[in-house]
Design a protein around this motif. Structure first.
Motif: not given
Length: 498
Positions: A185-200, A233-236
């Motif tokens: 969950x952390x690795x999948x979401x961590x790009x969003x803490x680097x760039x606004x387009x980390x969502x892609x 839960x972790x992802x949320x």
């Protein structure tokens, strides 16, 4: 034996990436985003990190926005802190730009290594193709030696993919544990803490996760209910922390009226698309679309790996055309750079697939080699120009050296900060303060004007406004591609104004 070859190949890939990245890296001219990265990293504090994690950027928005040097929307370190935390840590050891650039180069080399490791599991040939394409790509080379968050985003993207595949393998073996799902969950979401387009990047990884279970439905039964609850839960929790900060960033930068700036990064939607195509390289989408077309013509959809990559890439990039259509002036190709390693791996898989379907066994190696070399050669002029000629930077250091020996003169530029950085003093002033507004010129005046050439040559200042000034020098090296980064120096002699 095969394991030994894999290790040696990985070391060669990593070593080659380090060599290319560190070639002349100490002499690369500083660019404006690098100045910003250093300044923004210095604003990172324990308090700012706590504000991010505890959602104070949202809860105490007005207070923090007012206290920030330029407001929340103009300080990426507030809402996307991970890269700046790393640079802040590096600043504890040295403030030298070459040292900071070395940190970036290491992440770039590691990204190349992860591209090889991730794609090698499909076949050794796919691993070599993907590594070579990424290693010799000018876009990857530039961002892998540029002090900005793009290189960390690409690294995090590959780390997320490797983590995903590792956890999926553990699930297939029936040995996945709760902490594996928390890390995933952390690795999948961590790009969003680097760039606004980390969502892609997150969207791509989610699609890869879903598509795996589509083709391997028995693996679902191997996941316990507690593991699913742990992952969700972790992802949320992580998504809420990161998501709220992203909302704050967009609100501050694009909605709050007093800070809303119409950034012109692309002149039109067509310009944005062409810029993106140029940065990636036109033959990458051609190879990918050729593989898709062949699959549909032959009605052969048995290659589940390709199917997963096609599906995940298409879904992840789906928001980009909409963003370009409605906000093209805010778009620049780097905003999808986190997806680029995936595109490279997909291209390598497509080359291997085309060779399997179109060639006899004895011709496959030749086909793969020719296509891969052709793609590399298509971007080689830009790659060579970037690495060995000017690094796609203007030669501010050369200009500083030229003007440092001139006395009793005024100097003006549209980029005085870079020149003063190399001069070690505030000798050069902003160019709009000169010209018609200046009552007289009792001393010689030098005007330093940057030009960049792509489809056309663009000057940072209209030199036609410089009455009675003459062009005396052009500083910059000729590149092998159609681009150019040169600085024009005009001189207006004392008393020459009419």
């Amino acid at each position: 034996m095969r394991k030994g070859i894999g290790i040696i190949s990985a070391l060669i890939v990593f070593g080659a990436a380090l060599f290319i990245g560190t070639y002349n890296y100490k002499n690369i001219n500083v660019e404006y985003n690098e100045l910003f990265s250093k300044a923004e990293a210095q604003t990172v504090t324990r308090q700012s990190i706590a504000n991010y994690l505890l959602l104070r950027n949202f809860l105490n928005y007005k207070e923090i926005d007012k206290a920030a040097p330029r407001g929340i929307g103009d300080n990426p370190a507030i809402c996307f802190p991970l890269f700046f935390i790393i640079i802040k840590a590096a600043l504890l050891f040295s403030h030298d730009f070459a040292f900071l650039r070395l940190i970036v180069i290491i992440f770039g080399a590691l990204t190349t290594l992860l591209v090889f490791i991730s794609s090698r599991k499909y076949s050794f040939a796919v691993g070599i193709i993907a590594a070579a394409l990424f290693l010799f790509h000018p876009w990857a080379q530039f961002n892998s030696s540029y002090i900005r968050f793009y290189v960390l985003w690409a690294f995090a993207s590959m780390l997320g993919l490797l983590c995903l595949e590792y956890v999926l393998a553990r699930i297939a073996q029936g040995s996945a544990r709760a902490f594996h799902f928390i890390i995933l969950a952390l690795c999948m979401l961590i790009p969003n803490s680097i760039h606004a387009f980390g969502a892609i990047t997150t969207l791509f990884l989610l699609c890869m996760l879903v598509s795996h279970f589509y083709y391997n439905r028995n693996d679902l039964a191997k996941i316990s209910s507690s593991s699913i609850v742990t992952f969700v839960s972790a992802f949320a929790v992580i998504a809420i922390i990161i998501g709220v900060n992203i909302i704050v960033f967009f609100y501050s930068g694009m909605v709050a009226g007093d800070r809303s700036v119409d950034n012109v990064m692309s002149e039109s939607a067509v310009h944005a698309v062409l810029s993106l195509l140029f940065n990636i390289g036109p033959f990458y989408p051609i190879v990918i679309l050729s593989a898709v077309l062949l699959m549909f013509l032959t009605r052969d959809f048995r290659n589940t790996v390709l199917n997963r990559y096609f599906f995940s890439t298409a879904v992840a990039l789906m928001p980009i055309p909409l963003f370009i259509i409605f906000k093209y002036s805010y778009f620049r190709p780097d905003y999808i750079y986190g997806m680029f390693p995936y595109i490279v791996i997909l291209t390598a898989l497509c080359i291997a697939y085309l060779s399997d379907k179109m060639c006899r066994p004895e011709h496959k190696t030749l086909f793969v080699s020719i296509v891969s070399l052709f793609i590399i050669i298509s971007t080689l002029p830009t790659f060579v120009s970037n690495v060995f000629i000017d690094n796609d930077r203007a030669d501010y250091k050369g200009v500083a050296k030229f003007i440092s020996g001139i006395k009793d003169a005024d100097f003006y530029s549209t980029s005085p900060g870079f020149l003063n950085l190399y001069l070690g003093r505030n000798l050069v002033r902003q160019i709009p303060s000169a010209g018609a507004e200046k009552p007289d010129n009792s001393v010689d005046e030098y005007y330093i004007i940057l030009s960049r050439k792509g489809k056309s040559t663009v000057f940072s200042y209209d030199f036609c406004r410089l009455k009675d000034a003459q062009l005396i020098k052009i500083i910059g090296k000729d590149r092998l591609d159609l681009r150019a980064n040169k600085i024009f120096i005009f001189l207006r002699k004392a008393g020459a104004r009419t």
